[in-house]
Design a protein around this motif. Structure first.
Motif, PDB file in Angstrom:
ATOM      1  N   GLY A 139       0.819  -1.215   0.000  1.00 38.85           N
ATOM      2  CA  GLY A 139       0.000   0.000   0.000  1.00 38.85           C
ATOM      3  C   GLY A 139       0.846   1.255   0.000  1.00 38.85           C
ATOM      4  N   GLY A 140       1.936   1.245   0.753  1.00 37.24           N
ATOM      5  CA  GLY A 140       2.850   2.397   0.771  1.00 37.24           C
ATOM      6  C   GLY A 140       3.498   2.616  -0.576  1.00 37.24           C
ATOM      7  N   ALA A 141       3.907   1.536  -1.237  1.00 33.52           N
ATOM      8  CA  ALA A 141       4.546   1.655  -2.553  1.00 33.52           C
ATOM      9  C   ALA A 141       3.561   2.177  -3.599  1.00 33.52           C
ATOM     10  CB  ALA A 141       5.099   0.296  -2.979  1.00 33.52           C
ATOM     11  N   ILE A 142       2.345   1.679  -3.596  1.00 34.62           N
ATOM     12  CA  ILE A 142       1.332   2.148  -4.551  1.00 34.62           C
ATOM     13  C   ILE A 142       1.012   3.618  -4.304  1.00 34.62           C
ATOM     14  CG2 ILE A 142      -1.096   1.917  -5.241  1.00 34.62           C
ATOM     15  CD1 ILE A 142      -0.748  -1.124  -4.816  1.00 34.62           C
ATOM     16  N   GLY A 143       0.851   3.991  -3.040  1.00 33.61           N
ATOM     17  CA  GLY A 143       0.574   5.393  -2.706  1.00 33.61           C
ATOM     18  C   GLY A 143       1.691   6.319  -3.141  1.00 33.61           C
ATOM     19  N   THR A 144       2.926   5.896  -2.961  1.00 32.93           N
ATOM     20  CA  THR A 144       4.077   6.705  -3.368  1.00 32.93           C
ATOM     21  C   THR A 144       4.134   6.853  -4.886  1.00 32.93           C
ATOM     22  OG1 THR A 144       5.318   5.963  -1.438  1.00 32.93           O
ATOM     23  CG2 THR A 144       6.594   6.873  -3.247  1.00 32.93           C
ATOM     24  N   ALA A 145       3.832   5.794  -5.620  1.00 31.09           N
ATOM     25  CA  ALA A 145       3.867   5.845  -7.082  1.00 31.09           C
ATOM     26  C   ALA A 145       2.728   6.680  -7.651  1.00 31.09           C
ATOM     27  CB  ALA A 145       3.810   4.426  -7.647  1.00 31.09           C
ATOM     28  N   LEU A 146       1.556   6.636  -7.032  1.00 29.86           N
ATOM     29  CA  LEU A 146       0.394   7.357  -7.568  1.00 29.86           C
ATOM     30  C   LEU A 146       0.336   8.827  -7.166  1.00 29.86           C
ATOM     31  CD1 LEU A 146      -2.480   4.744  -7.241  1.00 29.86           C
ATOM     32  CD2 LEU A 146      -1.282   5.463  -9.298  1.00 29.86           C
ATOM     33  N   LEU A 147       0.999   9.216  -6.101  1.00 23.30           N
ATOM     34  CA  LEU A 147       0.913  10.597  -5.619  1.00 23.30           C
ATOM     35  C   LEU A 147       1.319  11.620  -6.672  1.00 23.30           C
ATOM     36  CD1 LEU A 147       0.260  12.499  -3.295  1.00 23.30           C
ATOM     37  CD2 LEU A 147       2.632  12.251  -2.549  1.00 23.30           C
ATOM     38  N   PRO A 148       2.445  11.482  -7.385  1.00 25.43           N
ATOM     39  CA  PRO A 148       2.798  12.485  -8.398  1.00 25.43           C
ATOM     40  C   PRO A 148       1.772  12.567  -9.529  1.00 25.43           C
ATOM     41  CG  PRO A 148       4.685  11.082  -7.909  1.00 25.43           C
ATOM     42  CD  PRO A 148       3.502  10.504  -7.215  1.00 25.43           C
ATOM     43  N   VAL A 149       1.235  11.429  -9.944  1.00 28.97           N
ATOM     44  CA  VAL A 149       0.249  11.409 -11.033  1.00 28.97           C
ATOM     45  C   VAL A 149      -1.025  12.123 -10.596  1.00 28.97           C
ATOM     46  CG1 VAL A 149      -1.194   9.914 -12.485  1.00 28.97           C
ATOM     47  CG2 VAL A 149       1.182   9.287 -11.999  1.00 28.97           C
ATOM     48  N   VAL A 150      -1.522  11.792  -9.424  1.00 33.68           N
ATOM     49  CA  VAL A 150      -2.741  12.414  -8.913  1.00 33.68           C
ATOM     50  C   VAL A 150      -2.516  13.907  -8.682  1.00 33.68           C
ATOM     51  CG1 VAL A 150      -4.370  12.426  -6.983  1.00 33.68           C
ATOM     52  CG2 VAL A 150      -3.582  10.261  -7.924  1.00 33.68           C
ATOM     53  N   SER A 151      -1.364  14.290  -8.225  1.00 32.03           N
ATOM     54  CA  SER A 151      -1.047  15.711  -7.997  1.00 32.03           C
ATOM     55  C   SER A 151      -1.042  16.490  -9.308  1.00 32.03           C
ATOM     56  CB  SER A 151       0.317  15.861  -7.322  1.00 32.03           C
ATOM     57  OG  SER A 151       0.294  15.297  -6.054  1.00 32.03           O
ATOM     58  N   ARG A 152      -0.413  15.912 -10.366  1.00 29.33           N
ATOM     59  CA  ARG A 152      -0.401  16.574 -11.677  1.00 29.33           C
ATOM     60  C   ARG A 152      -1.817  16.723 -12.222  1.00 29.33           C
ATOM     61  NH1 ARG A 152       2.545  12.885 -14.572  1.00 29.33           N
ATOM     62  NH2 ARG A 152       3.947  12.374 -12.903  1.00 29.33           N
ATOM     63  N   LEU A 153      -2.629  15.703 -12.108  1.00 33.44           N
ATOM     64  CA  LEU A 153      -4.008  15.772 -12.591  1.00 33.44           C
ATOM     65  C   LEU A 153      -4.801  16.822 -11.821  1.00 33.44           C
ATOM     66  CD1 LEU A 153      -4.844  11.992 -13.071  1.00 33.44           C
ATOM     67  CD2 LEU A 153      -4.429  13.692 -14.863  1.00 33.44           C
ATOM     68  N   GLN A 154      -4.601  16.884 -10.532  1.00 37.26           N
ATOM     69  CA  GLN A 154      -5.317  17.862  -9.709  1.00 37.26           C
ATOM     70  C   GLN A 154      -4.888  19.280 -10.073  1.00 37.26           C
ATOM     71  OE1 GLN A 154      -7.826  17.697  -7.669  1.00 37.26           O
ATOM     72  NE2 GLN A 154      -7.740  19.849  -7.117  1.00 37.26           N
ATOM     73  N   SER A 155      -3.610  19.476 -10.239  1.00 32.39           N
ATOM     74  CA  SER A 155      -3.140  20.830 -10.565  1.00 32.39           C
ATOM     75  C   SER A 155      -3.602  21.254 -11.948  1.00 32.39           C
ATOM     76  CB  SER A 155      -1.621  20.926 -10.447  1.00 32.39           C
ATOM     77  OG  SER A 155      -1.006  20.126 -11.438  1.00 32.39           O
ATOM     78  N   ALA A 156      -3.778  20.344 -12.860  1.00 32.11           N
ATOM     79  CA  ALA A 156      -4.276  20.654 -14.208  1.00 32.11           C
ATOM     80  C   ALA A 156      -5.801  20.672 -14.233  1.00 32.11           C
ATOM     81  CB  ALA A 156      -3.767  19.636 -15.207  1.00 32.11           C
ATOM     82  N   ARG A 157      -6.405  20.385 -13.101  1.00 32.67           N
ATOM     83  CA  ARG A 157      -7.878  20.314 -12.965  1.00 32.67           C
ATOM     84  C   ARG A 157      -8.484  19.335 -13.954  1.00 32.67           C
ATOM     85  NH1 ARG A 157      -9.423  22.910  -8.433  1.00 32.67           N
ATOM     86  NH2 ARG A 157      -8.407  24.893  -8.192  1.00 32.67           N
ATOM     87  N   ASP A 158      -7.736  18.344 -14.278  1.00 32.49           N
ATOM     88  CA  ASP A 158      -8.195  17.301 -15.185  1.00 32.49           C
ATOM     89  C   ASP A 158      -8.533  16.087 -14.340  1.00 32.49           C
ATOM     90  OD1 ASP A 158      -8.764  15.579 -17.215  1.00 32.49           O
ATOM     91  OD2 ASP A 158      -6.693  15.392 -17.912  1.00 32.49           O
ATOM     92  N   ARG A 159      -9.700  16.064 -13.791  1.00 31.65           N
ATOM     93  CA  ARG A 159     -10.086  14.997 -12.890  1.00 31.65           C
ATOM     94  C   ARG A 159     -10.544  13.747 -13.626  1.00 31.65           C
ATOM     95  NH1 ARG A 159     -12.623  18.282  -7.868  1.00 31.65           N
ATOM     96  NH2 ARG A 159     -11.045  19.870  -7.941  1.00 31.65           N
TER      97      ARG A 159
END
Length: 161
Positions: A139-159
């Motif tokens: 779970g920690g590894a998946i969360g670490t890998a997905l955090l940058p992707v989710v952050s980029r999508l959020q900042s681009a408001r592309d949900r």
């Protein structure tokens, strides 16, 4: 060490056995003025046997621990087993105090029928904690890998991704 079914009464009780400890059917270990401490390879309390102390109980075994009845008037109760642990009834009599009960198994199952005390009650099985370890790592590894992707999508408001 083999305790007979006869009654044993004294100020403080310290039991140390290099091997297995057995409290015979109907056996009693009582300390009216102080505590009871036991350290052995294993402990088997047979039917109708009990340990009762005025100021606390501390039990530690390298292997299995089977306790039928453990009671402290107003002190803490602590029991640790290196193997499977079974407790029928564990209680602190003084309901106005802050006595704590800690029951743990470091190498097997923890089975508890009844625990009553005025303070904190802690039941801990290290075997269960070890079962949770792989899920935490993955779970920690998946969360670490997905955090940058989710952050980029959020900042681009592309949900919608």
């Amino acid at each position: 060490m083999q305790a007979t079914g006869s009654e044993r009464r004294c100020l403080a009780v310290v039991l140390a056995a290099g091997g297995d400890a057995t409290l015979a059917e109907g056996g009693e270990v009582t300390s009216r003025g102080a505590s009871i401490s036991l350290n052995s390879a294993s402990l088997a309390m047979n039917s109708g046997s009990f340990m009762s102390a005025a100021t606390g109980l501390t039990l530690s075994t390298a292997n299995a621990l089977t306790a039928t009845s453990l009671t402290s008037m107003n002190g803490n109760i602590s029991a640790t087993a290196g193997g499977n642990a079974f407790f029928s009834a564990v209680a602190i009599s003084d309901t106005s105090g802050a006595g704590t009960i800690t029951l743990s198994s470091t190498g097997g199952a923890l089975d508890v029928a009844s625990v009553k005390g005025p303070g904190a009650i802690t039941l801990w099985s290290y075997a269960f904690a070890l079962l949770q370890f792989p899920a935490a790592v993955i779970g920690g590894a998946i969360g670490t890998a997905l955090l940058p992707v989710v952050s980029r999508l959020q900042s681009a408001r592309d949900r919608d991704g």
